[in-house]
Write a protein that holds these residues in place. Structure first.
Motif, PDB file in Angstrom:
ATOM      1  N   ILE A 273       0.861  -1.187   0.000  1.00 19.76           N
ATOM      2  CA  ILE A 273       0.000   0.000   0.000  1.00 19.76           C
ATOM      3  C   ILE A 273       0.891   1.229   0.000  1.00 19.76           C
ATOM      4  CG2 ILE A 273      -1.641   1.317   1.358  1.00 19.76           C
ATOM      5  CD1 ILE A 273      -2.859  -1.372   2.197  1.00 19.76           C
ATOM      6  N   VAL A 274       1.835   1.301   0.969  1.00 18.77           N
ATOM      7  CA  VAL A 274       2.910   2.268   0.832  1.00 18.77           C
ATOM      8  C   VAL A 274       4.053   1.471   0.237  1.00 18.77           C
ATOM      9  CG1 VAL A 274       4.458   3.868   1.982  1.00 18.77           C
ATOM     10  CG2 VAL A 274       2.124   3.566   2.822  1.00 18.77           C
ATOM     11  N   THR A 275       4.404   1.782  -1.010  1.00 20.00           N
ATOM     12  CA  THR A 275       5.302   0.864  -1.729  1.00 20.00           C
ATOM     13  C   THR A 275       6.761   1.149  -1.430  1.00 20.00           C
ATOM     14  OG1 THR A 275       5.558   2.272  -3.657  1.00 20.00           O
ATOM     15  CG2 THR A 275       3.635   0.811  -3.621  1.00 20.00           C
ATOM     16  N   GLY A 276       7.044   2.290  -0.864  1.00 21.54           N
ATOM     17  CA  GLY A 276       8.432   2.579  -0.545  1.00 21.54           C
ATOM     18  C   GLY A 276       8.820   3.979  -0.964  1.00 21.54           C
ATOM     19  N   GLN A 277      10.129   4.227  -0.833  1.00 22.96           N
ATOM     20  CA  GLN A 277      10.675   5.534  -1.152  1.00 22.96           C
ATOM     21  C   GLN A 277      11.246   5.497  -2.560  1.00 22.96           C
ATOM     22  OE1 GLN A 277      13.598   6.439   1.903  1.00 22.96           O
ATOM     23  NE2 GLN A 277      12.458   5.128   3.338  1.00 22.96           N
ATOM     24  N   GLY A 278      10.884   6.482  -3.327  1.00 24.40           N
ATOM     25  CA  GLY A 278      11.359   6.533  -4.692  1.00 24.40           C
ATOM     26  C   GLY A 278      12.652   7.314  -4.810  1.00 24.40           C
ATOM     27  N   ALA A 279      13.289   7.149  -5.963  1.00 22.35           N
ATOM     28  CA  ALA A 279      14.538   7.851  -6.207  1.00 22.35           C
ATOM     29  C   ALA A 279      14.544   8.411  -7.613  1.00 22.35           C
ATOM     30  CB  ALA A 279      15.716   6.895  -6.021  1.00 22.35           C
ATOM     31  N   VAL A 280      15.154   9.584  -7.751  1.00 25.54           N
ATOM     32  CA  VAL A 280      15.401  10.106  -9.089  1.00 25.54           C
ATOM     33  C   VAL A 280      16.744   9.542  -9.532  1.00 25.54           C
ATOM     34  CG1 VAL A 280      15.818  12.145 -10.486  1.00 25.54           C
ATOM     35  CG2 VAL A 280      14.075  12.192  -8.677  1.00 25.54           C
ATOM     36  N   VAL A 281      16.740   8.909 -10.682  1.00 26.27           N
ATOM     37  CA  VAL A 281      17.865   8.088 -11.088  1.00 26.27           C
ATOM     38  C   VAL A 281      18.258   8.420 -12.524  1.00 26.27           C
ATOM     39  CG1 VAL A 281      18.292   5.709 -11.807  1.00 26.27           C
ATOM     40  CG2 VAL A 281      17.420   6.165  -9.511  1.00 26.27           C
ATOM     41  N   ASN A 282      19.553   8.478 -12.757  1.00 27.13           N
ATOM     42  CA  ASN A 282      20.032   8.635 -14.135  1.00 27.13           C
ATOM     43  C   ASN A 282      20.256   7.263 -14.753  1.00 27.13           C
ATOM     44  OD1 ASN A 282      19.993  11.368 -14.296  1.00 27.13           O
ATOM     45  ND2 ASN A 282      22.175  11.654 -13.852  1.00 27.13           N
ATOM     46  N   PHE A 283      19.948   7.187 -16.034  1.00 25.77           N
ATOM     47  CA  PHE A 283      20.080   5.902 -16.724  1.00 25.77           C
ATOM     48  C   PHE A 283      21.501   5.702 -17.238  1.00 25.77           C
ATOM     49  CE2 PHE A 283      15.324   5.342 -17.892  1.00 25.77           C
ATOM     50  CZ  PHE A 283      15.116   4.732 -16.662  1.00 25.77           C
ATOM     51  N   GLY A 284      22.447   5.571 -16.314  1.00 29.53           N
ATOM     52  CA  GLY A 284      23.818   5.317 -16.721  1.00 29.53           C
ATOM     53  C   GLY A 284      24.687   5.234 -15.496  1.00 29.53           C
ATOM     54  N   GLY A 285      25.711   4.404 -15.577  1.00 26.04           N
ATOM     55  CA  GLY A 285      26.648   4.315 -14.465  1.00 26.04           C
ATOM     56  C   GLY A 285      26.301   3.190 -13.515  1.00 26.04           C
ATOM     57  N   SER A 286      27.071   3.131 -12.430  1.00 22.34           N
ATOM     58  CA  SER A 286      26.844   2.092 -11.431  1.00 22.34           C
ATOM     59  C   SER A 286      25.618   2.454 -10.604  1.00 22.34           C
ATOM     60  CB  SER A 286      28.049   1.988 -10.517  1.00 22.34           C
ATOM     61  OG  SER A 286      28.082   3.138  -9.684  1.00 22.34           O
ATOM     62  N   ALA A 287      25.199   1.518  -9.781  1.00 20.16           N
ATOM     63  CA  ALA A 287      24.016   1.774  -8.954  1.00 20.16           C
ATOM     64  C   ALA A 287      24.194   3.050  -8.136  1.00 20.16           C
ATOM     65  CB  ALA A 287      23.750   0.574  -8.055  1.00 20.16           C
ATOM     66  N   ARG A 288      25.334   3.220  -7.585  1.00 19.19           N
ATOM     67  CA  ARG A 288      25.530   4.403  -6.730  1.00 19.19           C
ATOM     68  C   ARG A 288      25.570   5.674  -7.548  1.00 19.19           C
ATOM     69  NH1 ARG A 288      30.384   2.548  -2.946  1.00 19.19           N
ATOM     70  NH2 ARG A 288      30.241   4.707  -2.287  1.00 19.19           N
ATOM     71  N   GLU A 289      26.174   5.560  -8.735  1.00 22.74           N
ATOM     72  CA  GLU A 289      26.239   6.754  -9.587  1.00 22.74           C
ATOM     73  C   GLU A 289      24.880   7.144 -10.131  1.00 22.74           C
ATOM     74  OE1 GLU A 289      30.628   5.544 -11.280  1.00 22.74           O
ATOM     75  OE2 GLU A 289      28.886   5.398 -12.554  1.00 22.74           O
ATOM     76  N   MET A 290      24.039   6.181 -10.291  1.00 20.01           N
ATOM     77  CA  MET A 290      22.738   6.454 -10.915  1.00 20.01           C
ATOM     78  C   MET A 290      21.865   7.404 -10.087  1.00 20.01           C
ATOM     79  SD  MET A 290      21.751   2.626 -12.244  1.00 20.01           S
ATOM     80  CE  MET A 290      20.120   2.964 -12.888  1.00 20.01           C
ATOM     81  N   VAL A 291      22.000   7.302  -8.779  1.00 20.11           N
ATOM     82  CA  VAL A 291      21.067   8.036  -7.920  1.00 20.11           C
ATOM     83  C   VAL A 291      21.313   9.536  -7.961  1.00 20.11           C
ATOM     84  CG1 VAL A 291      20.269   8.355  -5.559  1.00 20.11           C
ATOM     85  CG2 VAL A 291      20.810   6.051  -6.410  1.00 20.11           C
ATOM     86  N   VAL A 292      20.285  10.290  -8.288  1.00 15.43           N
ATOM     87  CA  VAL A 292      20.362  11.750  -8.246  1.00 15.43           C
ATOM     88  C   VAL A 292      19.780  12.255  -6.934  1.00 15.43           C
ATOM     89  CG1 VAL A 292      19.619  13.904  -9.331  1.00 15.43           C
ATOM     90  CG2 VAL A 292      20.153  11.894 -10.744  1.00 15.43           C
ATOM     91  N   LYS A 293      18.647  11.672  -6.545  1.00 12.31           N
ATOM     92  CA  LYS A 293      18.041  12.091  -5.279  1.00 12.31           C
ATOM     93  C   LYS A 293      17.296  10.908  -4.674  1.00 12.31           C
ATOM     94  CE  LYS A 293      14.893  15.358  -3.090  1.00 12.31           C
ATOM     95  NZ  LYS A 293      14.033  16.537  -3.245  1.00 12.31           N
ATOM     96  N   ALA A 294      17.593  10.635  -3.423  1.00 15.02           N
ATOM     97  CA  ALA A 294      16.860   9.592  -2.712  1.00 15.02           C
ATOM     98  C   ALA A 294      16.848   9.929  -1.221  1.00 15.02           C
ATOM     99  CB  ALA A 294      17.511   8.226  -2.932  1.00 15.02           C
ATOM    100  N   PRO A 295      15.770   9.843  -0.557  1.00 13.65           N
ATOM    101  CA  PRO A 295      14.452   9.558  -1.125  1.00 13.65           C
ATOM    102  C   PRO A 295      13.866  10.796  -1.789  1.00 13.65           C
ATOM    103  CG  PRO A 295      14.283   9.897   1.241  1.00 13.65           C
ATOM    104  CD  PRO A 295      15.748  10.000   0.907  1.00 13.65           C
ATOM    105  N   ALA A 296      13.076  10.575  -2.796  1.00 16.66           N
ATOM    106  CA  ALA A 296      12.482  11.700  -3.508  1.00 16.66           C
ATOM    107  C   ALA A 296      10.971  11.769  -3.320  1.00 16.66           C
ATOM    108  CB  ALA A 296      12.806  11.604  -4.990  1.00 16.66           C
ATOM    109  N   ALA A 297      10.349  10.661  -2.956  1.00 17.93           N
ATOM    110  CA  ALA A 297       8.890  10.662  -2.806  1.00 17.93           C
ATOM    111  C   ALA A 297       8.438   9.338  -2.197  1.00 17.93           C
ATOM    112  CB  ALA A 297       8.211  10.853  -4.165  1.00 17.93           C
ATOM    113  N   LEU A 298       7.205   9.327  -1.723  1.00 23.78           N
ATOM    114  CA  LEU A 298       6.541   8.078  -1.318  1.00 23.78           C
ATOM    115  C   LEU A 298       5.486   7.745  -2.370  1.00 23.78           C
ATOM    116  CD1 LEU A 298       5.614   8.258   2.486  1.00 23.78           C
ATOM    117  CD2 LEU A 298       7.436   6.895   1.434  1.00 23.78           C
TER     118      LEU A 298
END
Lengths: 467, 475, 570
Positions: free
Chosen positions: C186-211
């Protein structure tokens, strides 16, 4: 009027006579002689004539259904039959007379498809006998499970329902079994039976598909091609059964001694030979059309039950003389954009096109509401007389007993109700019910409980414990 | 008159789906129905050659035709040979909602039907076509204590908020086979839910009110601390499940209890008395006829079916005379539908009380009008044709307490929500509109191209989604 | 176009390449300590795009301009910009440069689809997916105090799979960024703004960004089972979060004589969301859902983001007035081509299909904040087609571009970093050979975090052989020795891309991608296997003599199947 005791007259009528008829009929059938089988079933038992006395309703408005309305008329029943109807009718000496002044007389009403006697309490499987396992049960017969002591029967009877086609049903697509036409007053099913095998009930495949609605189409999900494939497959299965029955019958007729008896095919062969009507439960016009084509191919005598989507094919049904058992009228229209009064206008449309119609409750405890199914079509185009006919003579015609039931005519069986008004009207009271020329007991579970509890002494004051 | 009526209803229906819809329209033109037989469900009950005048959504007058004058701008309807009744009030319905049961728990008082009203349910319209103008949309009977209910008006075309009536809050209880799950299969992998007996059902209710009473006490203690100036006091946790039960204890929320057997009816009254509240209405109450005196003493009323029986064990002793016996024993009785089908002809169901048990015409009509209105606490606004009440009015082509009855026109708050002629016109209009949309989508069938022009013309006329509500008000 | 970029920067090498990039960007000692020679060449991270038309998204277009990129950021944009000597220069004259496209709601790149557990499209690695599935399906909840469906502690940023094949597909079409959030619960989790490139850590632009809150209940299994139960559940959740906050503060101030607060991992993020005003996504497609979500936001204090919006066209002013942003689904309602030809579509359904694509223009007119998201539209090309449909219904090109760039950036609070071609922003750029929304346009090159990616056009990874068999049309699929049946309606475009729908015993599966090559095929579809639970199903096999044989993988299960044409005799 006296409520004559049921016990003695009923006792006389049972016995081996009719059973023998049935037994010999079945044998005869196997030899290919269907007519002989039917003759035995149709003739009223000879023993009856001696027990039923004479009854008359005098000075009433008599609605014959077949031959108009007789004001200030008299109807006389003797030995189970109507022997006189008219204004200048002599009441035989010794007849029991009902004063009909201000009253109305009608034929008893026929619920053309019900589960009366086959179920008692919907939610309790132990009391339900209308729906057997498996999809291909042509050999099953409702009369083997009809419970004559069902409380539903006197309840329906007290509202003027005198006959019904008690039918197996439910379950999935296929052959549900044989329906029995009964009247609603008897100590045993043998006393109630009019036609043991009145019809073979078939549930036609539906293009709605398995898991209703999923393939049903509309703007939403669903795959019609898949539904069509299943439909064709199931019709094919139906075809296979009739082919097998034909083969079986011909094999027997060939004089072969190698053919073993097959109860399922034997029953279907009776349908093939015109010994039994096929009642097809189908709603959509394509399903009905498919069933009609099937019946034409196999030269079967059919009626359609349900037929909620028959509007578009009314002319075809009329032209081919396919009768329709309608109901319930008190249902919600299917589909969001359907006209609000679609169920109400359908009977008038079919009748207007010349289709023979009857009504049915497809129910047991609600069988007493049959007249309101018909009434709810009247303000939407079905003539009032036609509505009355549909629950009496029309139903009798579809069930093949119009020579004996359905109207107040000399020579017909004495199925008569005496009312204070139009029986299709809710507030009308049914005062007397005659079945086979004899008065029926109007008592029923509901009246008994009513009498008991309306007379409950005022309750003693209760000491309440408030903490 | 017909044209006026037709325009209003047509607009509502064609737009009926996504229904961006605003609150219900205000009645624009006064309406006078004259020459009809008025069945008021009040005193005097029957007015032959009577008239009803309504304006601004309210009834101005109901009386003999020669005593009711219409304003000059009124739409006058010749009602000769016809009948007028108040709009039918259905005390038990499940239409117009996106959910019915929160069946996962034994006490679901935290949920409310008001949260899930579906104003696009076609049943709202179809029931209005049978004269129903107000419905008590109830939570289901899956739990001893169910959710909170909603009272709606059948203002077809308005949004959810526009349908909700400002009525006293009610809550659903349920006894017997449904809450103890007698007739439902167990779900594999999920433990059977308590309770499974009528004993357990009563226990769940007693436990819930025990909790509620304690919860109320905790809040009172906290409020006292605050009142004394204790700034460090921590408020108790708000419990949405117990809040409504405190409302019941305080007499602010009316209990409508689904019930069948006489014994469970009696026991629930005793449990309520133990906690100092009252069962306002017993719903279904098919064996109410057996404990009518006790119900009267408790102060309960009854809302039952006309003639359903035998569908389960606890309905096997049901009799159609139930309403009559309870009425004669001094209980206020209504007949309800519990079904979107039955909700289309409650007039006929009411008529059955005349047949079974001999209620009078007045008493019979009251079971679907003023009596349910009293049970819902809205009798000051609906349920009878009296000056000052909401203009929820039904014009019948013939006698309404009959299996031949047919509605001609239904008004809610003075607005037409159903009219038999408008309905016919609307069918054609809907087909035209569908065809226009198919063209818009490029899916029109070749042989239907003749309506192309109309469609295009309407497009040019700016008929798009943006001005749908204007349409509703205007055409 | 591949000649423009050194082969070594092709994205299949990205995982290795990025080891080096990480070192540059983050100076991570950990990575540096585990030095391993690059297996693909990684040149210096300095580039310039020269001679392009630049649609900056932040003002007037630049007709003949240059973008200078360094260390992942845009260093300069303009007509007369000097190019540093260390930059590798791409001559993109005749091309157009756009800000990278931003999909405002997606699950692309979340782990769990291919090799994860049955949690599929949101489970997050086998372990977590299994845990969530176990909690939701099996453990019944007694009431609001149990919160098996509140996965607020789950974070998309911890579930990223940079190797997920779909990332490449979307990036090829110009999508450089997405908001990702799991779909379970029902609450599915915290979302992240992610770039489509790089490693998992590099991808993240903003986390958490929303519910994200779904409205799906569990039936009679578990509380809440119904829509009204979910609404009450959410209300109680917010009340409890606020109460827990209040209690914790009082308790910390003076713990003596007080019971310690009860640990509840579900409440913390909700408290943070309330305090931090996180955007909170609610499903809101139909009119009544939209109104319910707005009301629930008012009641709880959640900052509502409406998701879906297909019936928002009639409520644009109301929505604008509410201040709630709208994520408009680009999966416009479609006609069911498999429906019973006689079952007439309802007026309501026709209205929805006719008017849903007018929603963007109406929201724009009304001044509402809104963005596009891909939803189940079927892939990047379908997304673009559906954007064009909105433009046919009055949406301007500018507005369409904003809805795929700066608007989602604003909704998620990253407009300072993303969404336009401006100095100092993250260098997410798209180079196209024409108007990005035009059907014939091809994306030739994409920069993500300042790193160039070759597009699929040049790569050609799918089998190159043209289709030899016809897969289009209807199929009846029989799975697992006839124990289950499904039907498929397939369409194939010229280059062998498969789209369409599969209807199984448990409902519809939307095809997300697929190809035919020679006699082989592969089809990916999204199957809903429970309330709010989606699993990717991959059907692969061969077609011979007009019959399919193959296997389908759904989460951890694999079943064999055969496919035949319907109506082949009864």
């Amino acid at each position: 009027m006296n409520q004559t005791s049921n016990a003695p007259r009923r006792a006389v009528r049972s016995g081996g006579f009719r059973r023998q008829q049935i037994g010999s009929g079945a044998t005869a059938f196997l030899l290919g002689s269907v007519a002989a089988a039917c003759a035995g079933l149709l003739a009223p038992a000879a023993s009856e004539a001696q027990e039923a006395g004479a009854y008359a309703v005098v000075g009433a408005t008599i609605h014959t259904v077949a031959e108009g309305v007789i004001e200030n008329g008299t109807i006389v029943m003797r030995d189970g039959r109507i022997i006189a109807v008219g204004q200048d009718v002599e009441v035989p000496p010794g007849a029991e007379v009902v004063n009909g002044e201000g009253k109305h007389v009608y034929p008893g009403m026929i619920d053309a498809f019900s589960s009366l006697g086959l179920t008692e309490i919907g939610a309790v499987p132990a009391t339900n006998d209308q729906s057997e396992l498996g999809n291909w049960n042509p050999h099953l017969n409702a009369h083997t499970a009809i419970h004559p002591a069902s409380e539903h029967i006197p309840v329906a009877r007290a509202n003027g329902i005198t006959h019904t086609l008690s039918a197996p049903g439910g379950g999935g697509t296929g052959i549900a079994g044989q329906a029995t036409l009964i009247h609603l007053d008897g100590w045993s099913v043998e006393e109630m039976e009019i036609t043991e095998s009145a019809a073979m009930v078939v549930s036609w495949p539906s293009l709605g598909g398995r898991g209703r609605g999923r393939f049903g189409g509309g703007g939403g999900g669903g795959n019609f091609r898949e539904a069509q494939r299943r439909f064709d497959e199931q019709v094919g299965e139906m075809e296979d059964w009739f082919e097998a029955a034909l083969h079986y019958r011909d094999a027997l007729a060939s004089g072969s001694t190698r053919v073993t008896r097959d109860l399922q095919l034997e029953s279907l062969a009776r349908v093939l030979d015109g010994g039994m009507k096929l009642i097809v439960r189908a709603n959509g016009h394509r399903e009905i059309t498919s069933a009609v084509e099937f019946a034409e191919k196999w030269e079967l005598d059919i009626a359609i039950a349900g037929a909620t989507g028959a509007r578009e094919i009314a002319d075809m049904l009329a032209e081919k003389n396919i009768p329709v058992i309608l109901g319930p009228v008190q249902r919600t229209p299917s589909g969001r954009d359907a006209a609000y009064d679609d169920p109400n206008t359908l009977p008038g449309v079919l009748r207007g096109a010349g289709v023979d119609i009857a009504f049915a409750t497809f129910n047991s405890s609600d069988s007493r509401t049959l007249p309101y199914e018909a009434a709810n079509s009247v303000s939407w185009g079905l003539p009032r007389d036609a509505a009355m006919e549909a629950v009496t003579l029309g139903a009798a015609r579809i069930l093949g007993v119009q020579d004996r039931l359905g109207s107040l005519e000399v020579g017909k069986v004495g199925n008569v109700i005496v009312t204070d008004g139009d029986p299709l009207e809710i507030t009308t009271r049914i005062e007397h019910v005659f079945i086979r020329g004899m008065p029926s007991d109007m008592d029923n579970k509901h009246d008994r409980l009513w009498e008991k509890y309306r007379n409950r002494p005022d309750s003693r004051p209760v000491v309440t414990t408030t903490t | 008159m017909k044209r006026l009526v037709l325009g209003a209803i047509g607009a509502v229906l064609v737009g009926g789906a996504a229904g961006a819809a605003a609150p219900a329209q205000a009645q624009e033109t006064p309406v006078l129905i004259t020459g009809a037989t008025i069945l008021t469900a009040a005193e005097p009950f029957k007015i032959e050659n009577g008239a009803v005048l309504f304006e601004d959504g309210r009834i101005r007058a109901a009386g003999p035709a020669d005593e009711v004058d219409a304003p000059a701008n009124a739409t006058v309807i010749d009602g000769q040979g016809m009948f007028v009744t108040p709009g039918i009030v259905d005390a038990h319905s499940h239409i117009a909602s996106d959910a019915t049961n929160e069946g996962s728990v034994s006490v679901s008082s935290m949920v409310s039907i008001k949260d899930v009203i579906d104003p696009t349910d076609i049943s709202i319209y179809r029931e209005a076509a049978g004269g129903t103008t107000t419905s008590h949309v109830m939570h289901g009977s899956a739990n001893p204590i169910g959710g909170q209910n909603a009272v709606i008006k059948h203002r077809w075309g308005s949004d959810a908020a526009g349908m909700l009536m400002d009525a006293p809050p009610t809550i659903k209880f349920a006894l017997g086979e449904n809450p103890k799950r007698s007739n439902s299969n167990t779900i594999p992998g999920v433990p059977q839910r308590y309770p499974a007996t009528r004993m357990g059902v009563m226990d769940v209710i007693r436990q819930a009110f025990t909790d509620a009473a304690e919860y109320r006490a905790r809040w009172e203690a906290y409020e006292e601390l605050v009142a004394r100036g204790d700034r460090s006091a921590i408020p108790p946790r708000r419990d949405l499940r117990l809040d409504p039960l405190v409302g019941v204890l305080n007499g602010e929320i009316l209990v409508h209890a689904h019930s069948y057997r006489a014994d469970e009816i009696l026991q629930l009254m005793r449990v309520a008395e133990e906690f100092g509240f009252r069962i306002h209405v017993f719903q279904h109450v098919l064996e109410g006829y057996r404990v009518a005196d006790e119900m009267r003493e408790h102060g309960a009323s009854a809302s039952t079916f006309s003639d359903w029986w035998a569908y389960k064990v606890e309905a096997y002793e049901a009799i159609p005379h139930n309403a009559a016996i309870m009425t004669r024993r001094g209980i206020l009785v209504s007949i309800n539908s519990d079904s979107s089908e039955e909700g289309r002809h409650l007039n006929q169901e009411a008529a059955k009380t005349m047949k079974w048990g001999g209620l009078t015409e007045e008493e019979a009509l009251a079971t679907v009008t003023i009596n349910p209105a009293v049970q819902l606490g809205i009798d000051d606004r609906v349920g009878s044709l009296e000056a000052g009440k909401d203009a929820d009015v039904v014009l019948w082509e013939n006698y309404p307490l009959s299996s031949f009855a047919k509605v001609r026109t239904t008004w809610v708050d003075g607005e037409v929500v159903f009219d038999v002629d408008a309905d016919m016109a609307m069918r054609a209009e809907r087909e035209t509109e569908k065809q226009r949309l198919r063209e818009m989508l490029g899916e029109a069938e070749a042989d239907e191209a003749e309506s192309d022009e109309t469609g295009a013309a309407r497009l040019r006329g700016g008929r798009g989604p943006g001005n749908r509500s204007e349409e509703r008000a205007g055409i | 176009m591949s000649h423009r970029i050194a082969a070594g920067t092709a994205s299949r090498g990205a995982a290795l390449t990025t080891v080096a990039l990480t070192t540059l960007l983050l100076g991570s000692a950990e990575v540096a300590a585990q030095h391993f020679p690059n297996q693909t060449p990684a040149g210096p991270p300095f580039f310039a795009l020269q001679g392009a038309r630049i649609v900056t998204g932040s003002g007037a277009e630049i007709e003949n301009g240059t973008v200078v990129i360094g260390n992942g950021l845009i260093e300069a944009v303009g007509e007369n910009v000097s190019i540093p000597g260390d930059a590798r220069v791409f001559d993109v004259s005749g091309m157009t440069v756009y800000p990278g496209l931003f999909d405002a709601l997606s699950e692309v790149g979340l782990a769990g689809g291919d090799d994860g557990g049955p949690g599929g499209g949101g489970g997050g690695g086998g372990g977590l997916a299994a845990l969530l599935a176990a909690q939701q399906g099996v453990t019944p909840s007694d009431g609001p105090e149990d919160r098996p469906a509140t996965n607020s502690w789950v974070s998309a940023a911890d579930m990223l799979d940079p190797e997920a094949g779909d990332i490449e597909r979307w990036r090829d079409a110009g999508f450089t960024t997405a908001f990702l959030i799991p779909g379970d619960g029902i609450v599915t989790g915290q979302g992240a703004v992610v770039n489509f490139g790089g490693s998992a850590r590099e991808m993240v632009v903003k986390a958490p960004a929303a519910l994200r809150i779904t409205m799906s209940g569990a039936g009679f299994r578990s509380y809440p089972g119904s829509l009204m139960g979910v609404i009450s559940y959410v209300r109680q959740l917010y009340l409890d979060a606020a109460h827990a906050d209040q209690y914790a503060a009082r308790y910390e101030a003076s713990p003596r004589g007080r019971n310690r607060p009860v640990y509840d991992r579900a409440l913390g993020p909700v408290q943070d969301a309330i305090r931090g005003g996180w955007p909170t996504l609610f499903p809101a497609d139909e009119v009544r859902e939209i109104r319910r979500a707005i009301r629930l936001g008012n009641d709880t204090g959640a900052r509502v983001v409406l998701t879906g919006g297909h019936e928002a066209y009639g409520l644009a002013d109301e929505i604008a007035a509410s201040g709630a942003p709208v994520l408009v689904s680009l999966a416009w309602p479609r006609r069911n081509n498999n429906a019973d030809p006689e079952a007439e579509e309802t007026l309501a359904s026709l209205e929805r299909r006719a008017y849903a694509p007018t929603t963007p223009a109406r929201l724009e007119e009304a001044g509402a904040t809104w963005a596009f998201y891909s939803d189940d539209s079927g892939g990047p090309s379908a997304v673009m087609e559906n954007v064009r449909k909105a433009m046919e219904h009055g949406l301007s090109q500018d507005a369409a571009l904003r809805a795929l760039t700066v608007s989602p950036a604003r909704i998620y609070g990253v407009e300072a970093q993303l969404g336009t071609v401006e100095e100092g922003k993250i260098a997410n750029l798209v180079v196209a050979d024409g108007d990005i929304f035009a059907e014939e346009t091809t994306v030739t090159m994409v920069f993500v975090d300042g790193k160039p990616f070759e597009t699929g056009e040049a790569r050609g990874e799918r089998p190159e052989a043209p289709p030899e068999v016809d897969i289009s049309g209807s199929w009846v699929l029989s799975l697992n020795n006839d124990s289950q049946e499904a039907s498929a309606e397939l369409e194939v475009d010229e280059d062998g891309h498969v789209s369409g729908i599969i209807v199984g015993e448990r409902g519809e599966q939307q095809i997300t991608g697929g190809w035919v090559s020679g006699t082989e095929f592969e089809i990916s579809a999204r199957a809903t296997v429970g309330p709010g639970r989606v699993v990717e199903a991959v059907y692969s096999g061969v077609i011979e003599d007009g019959e399919m044989t193959g296997s389908v993988q759904m989460g951890q299960f694999t079943m064999d199947f055969t496919g035949t044409r319907p109506g082949g005799g009864r």
